[in-house]
Design a protein around this motif. Structure first.
Motif, PDB file in Angstrom:
ATOM      1  N   LEU A   1      39.755  67.522  -3.972  1.00 36.58           N
ATOM      2  CA  LEU A   1      39.022  67.833  -2.705  1.00 36.58           C
ATOM      3  C   LEU A   1      39.592  66.697  -1.561  1.00 36.58           C
ATOM      4  O   LEU A   1      40.000  67.129  -0.509  1.00 36.58           O
ATOM      5  CB  LEU A   1      37.523  67.662  -2.703  1.00 36.58           C
ATOM      6  N   ALA A   2      39.759  65.414  -2.092  1.00 40.54           N
ATOM      7  CA  ALA A   2      40.430  64.436  -1.130  1.00 40.54           C
ATOM      8  C   ALA A   2      41.874  64.979  -0.656  1.00 40.54           C
ATOM      9  O   ALA A   2      42.229  64.429   0.436  1.00 40.54           O
ATOM     10  CB  ALA A   2      40.476  63.363  -1.854  1.00 40.54           C
ATOM     11  N   ARG A   3      42.693  65.551  -1.546  1.00 41.91           N
ATOM     12  CA  ARG A   3      43.835  66.003  -1.123  1.00 41.91           C
ATOM     13  C   ARG A   3      43.856  67.101  -0.085  1.00 41.91           C
ATOM     14  O   ARG A   3      44.916  67.262   0.616  1.00 41.91           O
ATOM     15  CB  ARG A   3      44.749  66.397  -2.400  1.00 41.91           C
ATOM     16  N   ILE A   4      42.771  67.418   0.180  1.00 45.74           N
ATOM     17  CA  ILE A   4      42.823  68.740   1.213  1.00 45.74           C
ATOM     18  C   ILE A   4      42.121  68.564   2.337  1.00 45.74           C
ATOM     19  O   ILE A   4      42.301  69.260   3.695  1.00 45.74           O
ATOM     20  CB  ILE A   4      42.483  70.046   0.527  1.00 45.74           C
ATOM     21  N   LEU A   5      41.277  67.370   2.473  1.00 40.01           N
ATOM     22  CA  LEU A   5      40.345  67.025   3.667  1.00 40.01           C
ATOM     23  C   LEU A   5      41.349  66.622   4.505  1.00 40.01           C
ATOM     24  O   LEU A   5      42.279  65.907   4.383  1.00 40.01           O
ATOM     25  CB  LEU A   5      39.364  66.190   3.290  1.00 40.01           C
ATOM     26  N   PRO A   6      40.908  66.588   6.076  1.00 44.25           N
ATOM     27  CA  PRO A   6      41.569  65.893   7.064  1.00 44.25           C
ATOM     28  C   PRO A   6      41.626  64.372   6.722  1.00 44.25           C
ATOM     29  O   PRO A   6      40.773  63.850   6.328  1.00 44.25           O
ATOM     30  CB  PRO A   6      41.003  66.111   8.126  1.00 44.25           C
ATOM     31  N   VAL A   7      43.034  63.879   7.093  1.00 39.07           N
ATOM     32  CA  VAL A   7      43.373  62.225   7.045  1.00 39.07           C
ATOM     33  C   VAL A   7      42.678  61.540   8.097  1.00 39.07           C
ATOM     34  O   VAL A   7      43.083  62.178   9.496  1.00 39.07           O
ATOM     35  CB  VAL A   7      44.923  62.250   6.829  1.00 39.07           C
ATOM     36  N   SER A   8      42.002  60.681   7.707  1.00 35.73           N
ATOM     37  CA  SER A   8      41.466  59.738   8.891  1.00 35.73           C
ATOM     38  C   SER A   8      41.980  58.409   8.353  1.00 35.73           C
ATOM     39  O   SER A   8      41.877  58.026   7.424  1.00 35.73           O
ATOM     40  CB  SER A   8      40.095  59.945   8.775  1.00 35.73           C
ATOM     41  N   ARG A   9      42.167  57.462   9.421  1.00 33.14           N
ATOM     42  CA  ARG A   9      42.650  56.328   9.104  1.00 33.14           C
ATOM     43  C   ARG A   9      41.280  55.289   8.914  1.00 33.14           C
ATOM     44  O   ARG A   9      40.054  55.904   8.816  1.00 33.14           O
ATOM     45  CB  ARG A   9      43.443  55.840  10.557  1.00 33.14           C
ATOM     46  N   ARG A  10      41.637  53.908   8.955  1.00 31.27           N
ATOM     47  CA  ARG A  10      40.516  52.920   8.471  1.00 31.27           C
ATOM     48  C   ARG A  10      39.983  53.430   7.054  1.00 31.27           C
ATOM     49  O   ARG A  10      38.659  53.915   7.311  1.00 31.27           O
ATOM     50  CB  ARG A  10      39.668  52.974   9.554  1.00 31.27           C
ATOM     51  N   PRO A  11      40.579  53.413   6.044  1.00 30.08           N
ATOM     52  CA  PRO A  11      39.833  53.999   4.755  1.00 30.08           C
ATOM     53  C   PRO A  11      38.735  52.986   4.405  1.00 30.08           C
ATOM     54  O   PRO A  11      37.662  53.487   3.706  1.00 30.08           O
ATOM     55  CB  PRO A  11      41.045  53.682   3.664  1.00 30.08           C
ATOM     56  N   LEU A  12      38.557  51.806   4.598  1.00 24.20           N
ATOM     57  CA  LEU A  12      37.498  50.843   4.281  1.00 24.20           C
ATOM     58  C   LEU A  12      36.336  51.276   5.178  1.00 24.20           C
ATOM     59  O   LEU A  12      35.256  51.344   4.618  1.00 24.20           O
ATOM     60  CB  LEU A  12      37.781  49.342   4.819  1.00 24.20           C
ATOM     61  N   THR A  13      36.502  51.388   6.377  1.00 25.18           N
ATOM     62  CA  THR A  13      35.461  51.847   7.139  1.00 25.18           C
ATOM     63  C   THR A  13      34.672  53.272   6.860  1.00 25.18           C
ATOM     64  O   THR A  13      33.577  53.304   6.664  1.00 25.18           O
ATOM     65  CB  THR A  13      35.846  51.923   8.945  1.00 25.18           C
ATOM     66  N   LEU A  14      35.738  54.167   6.340  1.00 28.06           N
ATOM     67  CA  LEU A  14      35.118  55.464   5.851  1.00 28.06           C
ATOM     68  C   LEU A  14      34.437  55.301   4.502  1.00 28.06           C
ATOM     69  O   LEU A  14      33.383  55.662   4.141  1.00 28.06           O
ATOM     70  CB  LEU A  14      36.256  56.546   5.592  1.00 28.06           C
ATOM     71  N   ALA A  15      34.891  54.564   3.702  1.00 28.35           N
ATOM     72  CA  ALA A  15      34.421  53.781   2.396  1.00 28.35           C
ATOM     73  C   ALA A  15      32.937  53.381   2.565  1.00 28.35           C
ATOM     74  O   ALA A  15      31.953  53.673   2.007  1.00 28.35           O
ATOM     75  CB  ALA A  15      35.084  53.336   1.553  1.00 28.35           C
ATOM     76  N   MET A  16      32.890  52.509   3.499  1.00 29.87           N
ATOM     77  CA  MET A  16      31.416  51.772   3.836  1.00 29.87           C
ATOM     78  C   MET A  16      30.584  52.918   4.399  1.00 29.87           C
ATOM     79  O   MET A  16      29.329  52.833   4.183  1.00 29.87           O
ATOM     80  CB  MET A  16      31.919  50.701   4.727  1.00 29.87           C
ATOM     81  N   VAL A  17      31.092  53.631   5.214  1.00 33.12           N
ATOM     82  CA  VAL A  17      30.229  54.747   5.953  1.00 33.12           C
ATOM     83  C   VAL A  17      29.641  55.696   4.730  1.00 33.12           C
ATOM     84  O   VAL A  17      28.701  56.060   4.709  1.00 33.12           O
ATOM     85  CB  VAL A  17      30.946  55.593   6.996  1.00 33.12           C
ATOM     86  N   SER A  18      30.586  56.076   3.776  1.00 27.58           N
ATOM     87  CA  SER A  18      30.368  56.886   2.673  1.00 27.58           C
ATOM     88  C   SER A  18      28.942  56.231   1.835  1.00 27.58           C
ATOM     89  O   SER A  18      27.991  56.777   1.483  1.00 27.58           O
ATOM     90  CB  SER A  18      31.274  56.949   1.810  1.00 27.58           C
ATOM     91  N   ALA A  19      29.416  54.899   1.506  1.00 30.66           N
ATOM     92  CA  ALA A  19      28.333  54.446   0.828  1.00 30.66           C
ATOM     93  C   ALA A  19      26.805  54.083   1.554  1.00 30.66           C
ATOM     94  O   ALA A  19      25.654  54.276   0.835  1.00 30.66           O
ATOM     95  CB  ALA A  19      28.801  52.660   0.529  1.00 30.66           C
ATOM     96  N   SER A  20      26.918  53.769   2.909  1.00 28.35           N
ATOM     97  CA  SER A  20      25.870  54.015   3.853  1.00 28.35           C
ATOM     98  C   SER A  20      25.072  55.120   3.516  1.00 28.35           C
ATOM     99  O   SER A  20      23.591  55.172   3.433  1.00 28.35           O
ATOM    100  CB  SER A  20      26.004  53.657   5.020  1.00 28.35           C
TER     101      SER A  20
END
Length: 655
Positions: A465-484
């Motif tokens: 699924l990660a290979r077909i979702l849109p690409v966004s920059r700032r992977p750390l920010t996105l990972a932190m949002v995901s955990a939040s």
């Protein structure tokens, strides 16, 4: 097959004779045979050495003719597990022409002649082990050094080492401790070196060397003071390191059962068994160092067993606390396991970051630039002050495994499982906050990316699924949002269950959407100085989301614990392979990826079958994990041993 080469072009040492009337070159050749060299050759010059290296099919051991050392020193160098290519480093004052080195985190980061390095930490000891992958660089270095023989200064082995380092080869340093190794150039130096070698009991020194030079406070003073006797007994009984590891697992399992049973006698007995299990956990490594029996399987097993033992003990404590009447015993066990795993993920990747930083030039701000630089300088100073109060405080406050097991044993025996779990959580959280803050500041100062040096998709544990979702920059920010998002859902689920309600389906869907934002950073460049935190953030996101779904679906707490435990085994498998520089697990693609697993749990939550989903998916992942282990360590190695090795055509046989 391991090839050992003594480079005889080392006047005047090549012509020296030992006290027993043996030529120094011949003695070194015999020592290399005793140290594990399958084929020992004497090379007259660097050109001959280059030809031997070009034809080699396994690791190569090289030494000059001016080295006087215990055979154990050469054996330790030949079997060193610290890295693929390793050089002997001595603390002797450098002689004219000898190469000095500077080390950081066990890596040779700079070489130079005396006076060329501002802060050398040692001198090249005229011996090195070169891995198969680095043999082309070694052959090229030998040819280049031979071409400069008429103009360059220094011995041939020093020129060879300097050329190899200049080619950017990653070289680890092997220090001599308790044993003796010296480079000699005169008969008087040879006599003095031989006397120093004869004055040391080699076996006693090797037994003492089996204990880590630097360890944690509890391990140093309450385990390592007597564990070498157990190590020697295990060696005499013919036990291998992996066998000792498995025995330590049995002790930990027995301790977990006793903690779960409850009652003062059982708790005290469990504490004793836990302590003895930790002693054996230290002995397996000591036995490996004492017998020089290192293997990729043993390293992987030790890493996996350590974590499995600890978390099984948490399970025993959680069951014991629940059995004693505390409603949230399993919840505390889940929290302790999750916290410790996320901590370990940050520890692993910070170590990779620090190693990478050591190989690169320092930041332009200088050693003392900014708060990160000052923290780095302070940490280096404290680490160098071995045995001081500040040294032991720094090593203890981070809550290492020895201190964790000691705290669990004492708290469980004296105060019960509930207090033991609470103590682990409180100290673990404080240690995580302390190390996280300091490491973040130091990482910003280092300005070094590490996820750009590995397969990012593998260590993020991304699925299709990660290979077909849109690409966004700032992977750390996105990972932190995901955990939040997972944290918010978990808090909501806990509140709803406490109030006798069930979180609405839209809340789970909303949390899943937020969670999947982390997957959108999968294909982005992970080049930020803090992106080493991404894997830990994604682990926290998946674990917390699974726990939240389990709580919302009223799944049994032990089932939630079991599912997260299986996930953790999978992630520690990746971590162990990173630390041992191994390839991905054979069935990694079958684990689906963190985002697909989370989607499946969300669908199960909406369908009202959370318990069934946790049990089914957990069982599936456990079967995949076990099958992957069998394939990686049994089937594929056996198949490789049965496969004929092609002869000719420039092909290389396995080293």
């Amino acid at each position: 097959m391991t090839l050992a080469i003594v480079l005889a072009a080392e006047p005047p040492a090549a012509g020296l004779t030992t006290g027993a009337g043996e030529n120094l070159v011949e003695r070194l050749a015999g020592q290399w045979r005793g140290a594990g060299g399958d084929d020992v050759r004497v090379a007259a010059d660097l050109g001959e050495l280059a030809a031997l290296v070009a034809a080699a099919t396994g690791p190569v051991l090289v030494s000059g003719a001016d080295l006087v050392a215990h055979t154990a020193v050469l054996k330790h160098l030949a079997t060193s597990p610290v890295g693929p290519t390793v050089a002997l480093v001595l603390t002797d004052p450098p002689a004219v022409g000898q190469v000095t080195v500077r080390e950081e985190r066990g890596q040779v980061v700079a070489v130079g002649r005396p006076g060329e390095l501002a802060d050398p930490t040692g001198v090249f000891g005229a011996a090195l082990r070169v891995s198969v992958d680095d043999l082309p660089a070694l052959a090229a270095a030998a040819r280049a050094a031979a071409g400069r023989a008429g103009t360059a200064t220094g011995s041939a082995v020093d020129r060879l080492f300097a050329e190899l380092a200049a080619r950017g080869t990653l070289i680890f340093a092997h220090r001599v401790r308790l044993l003796v190794a010296h480079r000699v150039s005169t008969g008087a130096e040879l006599t003095a070196a031989e006397s120093a070698v004869a004055a040391v009991d080699e076996d006693k020194a090797e037994l003492r060397l089996s204990v880590k030079e630097r360890d944690d406070f509890f391990t140093t003073f309450f385990v390592s003071t007597w564990s070498p006797y157990v190590t020697k007994a295990a060696a005499r009984l013919g036990l291998g390191p992996s066998g000792v590891t498995l025995i330590s697992v049995l002790f930990a399992v027995a301790a977990a059962v006793l903690f779960g049973a409850g009652g003062r006698p059982a708790l005290v007995a469990g504490a004793v068994l836990l302590y003895l299990g930790f002693v054996l956990d230290c002995v397996d490594g000591q036995l490996a160092r004492y017998t020089r029996h290192f293997s990729a399987w043993g390293g992987w097993l030790d890493t996996m067993a350590d974590r499995a033992k600890e978390y099984l003990v948490y399970a025993g404590l959680g069951y014991g606390a629940t059995h004693a009447g505390f409603r949230y015993g399993w919840a505390l066990a889940i929290a302790a396991m999750t916290l410790q795993t996320v901590r370990h993920m940050t520890d692993t990747w910070y170590g990779v970051l620090h190693d990478e930083a050591a190989r690169r030039p320092r930041p332009a701000t200088g050693e003392a630039g900014g708060i990160g630089g000052k923290l780095n300088a302070a940490s280096t100073k404290v680490q160098a002050d071995t045995g001081s109060v500040s040294y032991w405080l720094k090593r203890t406050v981070v809550f290492p495994i020895g201190e964790r097991w000691a705290l669990i044993a004492l708290a469980a025996a004296l105060l019960g499982p509930l207090v033991a779990l609470c103590a682990v959580l409180v100290w673990g959280a404080l240690a995580f906050a302390y190390t996280g803050a300091l490491r973040t500041l130091r990482a910003r100062w280092m300005r070094v990316p590490v996820l750009t040096t590995v397969d990012t998709t593998l260590y993020r544990d991304d699925g299709p699924l990660a290979r077909i979702l849109p690409v966004s920059r700032r992977p750390l920010t996105l990972a932190m949002v995901s955990a939040s998002g997972a944290v918010v859902l978990l808090l909501w689920a806990l509140w709803a269950v406490h109030a006798g309600r069930r979180p609405p389906d839209w809340a789970v869907i909303a949390a899943l959407v937020v969670l999947l934002s982390g997957a959108q950073g999968a294909r982005a460049a992970h080049a930020g100085s803090l992106d080493w935190l991404v894997p830990a953030a994604l682990r926290a996101a998946e674990y917390l989301f699974a726990i939240a779904v389990g709580v919302a679906g009223r799944a049994p707490a032990w089932l939630i614990f079991g599912y997260v435990f299986v996930l953790i085994l999978h992630h520690y498998d990746l971590t162990a392979r990173l630390e041992k520089r191994q390839a991905a697990p054979p069935l990694h693609a079958a684990t689906l990826g963190w985002e697909v697993r989370s989607v499946l749990l969300a669908v199960a939550s909406i369908a009202g079958i959370v318990s069934i989903a946790l049990a089914t998916l957990g069982t599936y992942l456990l079967v995949v994990f076990v099958a992957s282990v069998v394939l990686a360590w049994v089937v594929l190695p056996a198949r490789a041993r049965r496969t004929p090795v092609p002869v000719g055509g420039g092909d290389r046989s396995p080293g």
